[in-house]
Motif scaffolding. Structure first.
Motif, PDB file in Angstrom:
ATOM      1  N   ASP A 169      27.758  17.425 -10.880  1.00 28.05           N
ATOM      2  CA  ASP A 169      28.554  18.204 -10.044  1.00 28.05           C
ATOM      3  C   ASP A 169      27.901  18.435  -8.663  1.00 28.05           C
ATOM      4  N   ALA A 170      26.529  18.273  -8.587  1.00 18.53           N
ATOM      5  CA  ALA A 170      25.871  18.357  -7.354  1.00 18.53           C
ATOM      6  C   ALA A 170      25.918  17.209  -6.479  1.00 18.53           C
ATOM      7  N   GLY A 171      26.403  16.041  -7.139  1.00 20.49           N
ATOM      8  CA  GLY A 171      26.233  14.673  -6.211  1.00 20.49           C
ATOM      9  C   GLY A 171      24.925  13.910  -6.247  1.00 20.49           C
ATOM     10  N   ASP A 172      24.153  14.483  -7.105  1.00 14.17           N
ATOM     11  CA  ASP A 172      22.686  13.914  -7.090  1.00 14.17           C
ATOM     12  C   ASP A 172      22.796  12.646  -8.217  1.00 14.17           C
ATOM     13  N   TYR A 173      23.695  12.822  -9.188  1.00 11.77           N
ATOM     14  CA  TYR A 173      23.238  11.918 -10.379  1.00 11.77           C
ATOM     15  C   TYR A 173      23.350  10.523  -9.959  1.00 11.77           C
ATOM     16  N   GLY A 174      22.477   9.579 -10.913  1.00 13.84           N
ATOM     17  CA  GLY A 174      22.327   8.303 -10.482  1.00 13.84           C
ATOM     18  C   GLY A 174      21.309   7.776  -9.622  1.00 13.84           C
ATOM     19  N   TYR A 175      20.811   8.770  -8.825  1.00 12.60           N
ATOM     20  CA  TYR A 175      19.662   8.369  -7.927  1.00 12.60           C
ATOM     21  C   TYR A 175      18.371   8.957  -8.451  1.00 12.60           C
ATOM     22  N   CYS A 176      17.339   8.367  -8.093  1.00 11.06           N
ATOM     23  CA  CYS A 176      15.930   8.236  -8.493  1.00 11.06           C
ATOM     24  C   CYS A 176      15.213   9.946  -8.013  1.00 11.06           C
ATOM     25  N   ASP A 177      14.845  10.716  -8.833  1.00 10.80           N
ATOM     26  CA  ASP A 177      14.061  11.815  -8.160  1.00 10.80           C
ATOM     27  C   ASP A 177      12.958  11.602  -7.164  1.00 10.80           C
ATOM     28  N   GLU A 178      12.274  10.713  -7.388  1.00 14.18           N
ATOM     29  CA  GLU A 178      11.000  10.533  -6.614  1.00 14.18           C
ATOM     30  C   GLU A 178      11.273   9.654  -5.427  1.00 14.18           C
ATOM     31  N   THR A 179      12.265   8.543  -5.613  1.00 17.99           N
ATOM     32  CA  THR A 179      12.193   7.534  -4.303  1.00 17.99           C
ATOM     33  C   THR A 179      13.750   7.706  -3.717  1.00 17.99           C
ATOM     34  N   GLY A 180      14.483   8.417  -4.268  1.00 12.40           N
ATOM     35  CA  GLY A 180      15.970   8.441  -3.917  1.00 12.40           C
ATOM     36  C   GLY A 180      16.720   7.294  -4.060  1.00 12.40           C
ATOM     37  N   GLU A 181      16.083   6.279  -4.758  1.00 14.87           N
ATOM     38  CA  GLU A 181      16.849   4.862  -4.926  1.00 14.87           C
ATOM     39  C   GLU A 181      17.878   4.937  -5.995  1.00 14.87           C
ATOM     40  N   PRO A 182      18.795   4.040  -5.962  1.00 15.10           N
ATOM     41  CA  PRO A 182      19.787   4.133  -7.253  1.00 15.10           C
ATOM     42  C   PRO A 182      19.098   3.755  -8.524  1.00 15.10           C
ATOM     43  N   ILE A 183      19.177   4.470  -9.455  1.00 15.54           N
ATOM     44  CA  ILE A 183      18.525   4.229 -11.011  1.00 15.54           C
ATOM     45  C   ILE A 183      19.271   2.690 -11.449  1.00 15.54           C
ATOM     46  N   LEU A 188      21.485   3.695 -16.673  1.00 14.02           N
ATOM     47  CA  LEU A 188      22.227   4.977 -16.967  1.00 14.02           C
ATOM     48  C   LEU A 188      22.989   4.874 -18.350  1.00 14.02           C
ATOM     49  N   LEU A 189      23.409   3.432 -18.331  1.00 14.97           N
ATOM     50  CA  LEU A 189      24.274   3.070 -19.597  1.00 14.97           C
ATOM     51  C   LEU A 189      23.187   3.372 -20.938  1.00 14.97           C
ATOM     52  N   ALA A 190      22.120   2.798 -20.723  1.00  8.99           N
ATOM     53  CA  ALA A 190      21.101   2.875 -21.833  1.00  8.99           C
ATOM     54  C   ALA A 190      20.657   4.237 -22.141  1.00  8.99           C
ATOM     55  N   ARG A 191      20.353   4.909 -20.927  1.00  6.27           N
ATOM     56  CA  ARG A 191      19.990   6.297 -20.939  1.00  6.27           C
ATOM     57  C   ARG A 191      20.551   7.023 -19.896  1.00  6.27           C
ATOM     58  N   PRO A 192      21.775   7.722 -20.221  1.00  6.57           N
ATOM     59  CA  PRO A 192      22.524   8.629 -19.262  1.00  6.57           C
ATOM     60  C   PRO A 192      21.824   9.633 -18.912  1.00  6.57           C
ATOM     61  N   THR A 193      20.576  10.161 -19.436  1.00  6.02           N
ATOM     62  CA  THR A 193      20.116  11.428 -18.784  1.00  6.02           C
ATOM     63  C   THR A 193      19.056  10.959 -18.289  1.00  6.02           C
ATOM     64  N   ALA A 194      18.709   9.610 -17.619  1.00  9.16           N
ATOM     65  CA  ALA A 194      17.407   9.200 -16.930  1.00  9.16           C
ATOM     66  C   ALA A 194      17.648   9.628 -15.392  1.00  9.16           C
ATOM     67  N   THR A 195      16.567  10.260 -14.889  1.00  6.51           N
ATOM     68  CA  THR A 195      16.480  10.714 -13.582  1.00  6.51           C
ATOM     69  C   THR A 195      15.292  10.089 -12.728  1.00  6.51           C
ATOM     70  N   LEU A 196      14.686   9.011 -13.146  1.00 10.00           N
ATOM     71  CA  LEU A 196      13.901   8.175 -12.633  1.00 10.00           C
ATOM     72  C   LEU A 196      14.277   6.520 -12.698  1.00 10.00           C
ATOM     73  N   SER A 197      14.171   5.643 -11.727  1.00 14.51           N
ATOM     74  CA  SER A 197      14.497   4.254 -11.625  1.00 14.51           C
ATOM     75  C   SER A 197      13.244   3.651 -12.709  1.00 14.51           C
ATOM     76  N   LEU A 198      13.625   2.303 -12.986  1.00 15.51           N
ATOM     77  CA  LEU A 198      12.737   1.574 -13.786  1.00 15.51           C
ATOM     78  C   LEU A 198      11.260   1.686 -13.203  1.00 15.51           C
ATOM     79  N   GLU A 199      11.416   1.531 -12.379  1.00 12.16           N
ATOM     80  CA  GLU A 199       9.800   1.199 -11.520  1.00 12.16           C
ATOM     81  C   GLU A 199       9.218   2.617 -11.313  1.00 12.16           C
ATOM     82  N   ALA A 200       9.973   3.497 -11.091  1.00 10.07           N
ATOM     83  CA  ALA A 200       9.164   5.124 -10.974  1.00 10.07           C
ATOM     84  C   ALA A 200       8.938   5.556 -12.521  1.00 10.07           C
TER      85      ALA A 200
END
Length: 213
Positions: A169-183, A188-200
């Motif tokens: 709803d806020a438009g932040d879904y799909g982007y890493c909380d730490e780096t701002g890069e796309p997850i 996201l299909l494997a873990r829809p609740t992910a908030t960090l990219s794989l590297e982070a």
């Protein structure tokens, strides 16, 4: 008159043993794997091969099907498959169709968890009969404890699901909380609740392992 030692040829005389100073011992010469003599002063690092470095983590690699790349344009979000969402162009990442697709996935997970919780409550209500056999009673109690632990994990997951829906709803879904890069769609299909990219996520896990934070 010459002594007997003087008459004995030099080639047949026994060699005198080398004397070793007091407090020291003779160290026999060591040989390497090829049989060549090796100096005792040779450092251990030169004699022992260095350990191989740990393999680097392999990122999620998913092959896109180009034939499915434009299916999202003609299908509703609830009709798209995971493969069709993965095949979407990178420039369409987290567009309205993808956000609607993941919202439906998250809502479905939420409904499943709530249904499981209701079923657990019903099972515990029905199985309140006292069992006289101690072994059977212990088995039932163990099953109840396992089911309650499962529900507790699902309760924590339910909180993450609700937070993910709020991020959509806020438009932040799909982007890493730490780096701002796309997850990334595959993660996201494997873990829809992910908030960090794989590297982070790997960096955070490494930090927790090293420092216990």
């Amino acid at each position: 008159m010459k002594s007997e030692a003087a008459k004995t040829p030099a080639a047949t005389r026994p060699k005198a043993a080398k004397t070793v100073p007091a407090g020291q011992t003779r160290t026999p010469a060591r040989k390497d794997d090829a049989g060549a003599p090796r100096s005792a002063a040779q450092p251990a690092a030169a004699r022992r091969p260095a350990p191989a470095p740990a393999p680097a983590p392999v990122p999620i690699a998913v092959k896109k099907n180009p034939r499915l790349a434009n299916n999202w344009k003609t299908k509703a979000p609830d009709q798209l498959t995971d493969e069709e969402v993965i095949a979407m162009p990178d420039g369409e990442y987290m567009n309205e169709t993808q956000l609607a697709f993941f919202r439906l996935k998250l809502v479905g997970l939420k409904n499943d968890i709530l249904a499981n919780a209701d079923q657990t409550t019903e099972n515990l209500r029905e199985e309140t009969v006292v069992v006289p056999d101690p072994a059977d009673r212990a088995t039932i109690e163990e099953e109840h404890a396992l089911e309650l632990r499962t529900r507790d994990r699902e309760r924590k997951l339910l909180k993450k699901i609700e937070q993910s829906i709020a991020r959509i709803d806020a438009g932040d879904y799909g982007y890493c909380d730490e780096t701002g890069e796309p997850i990334g769609v595959p993660r996201l299909l494997a873990r829809p609740t992910a908030t960090l990219s794989l590297e982070a996520q790997q960096r955070r896990e490494l930090k927790q392992k090293m420092f216990g934070d």
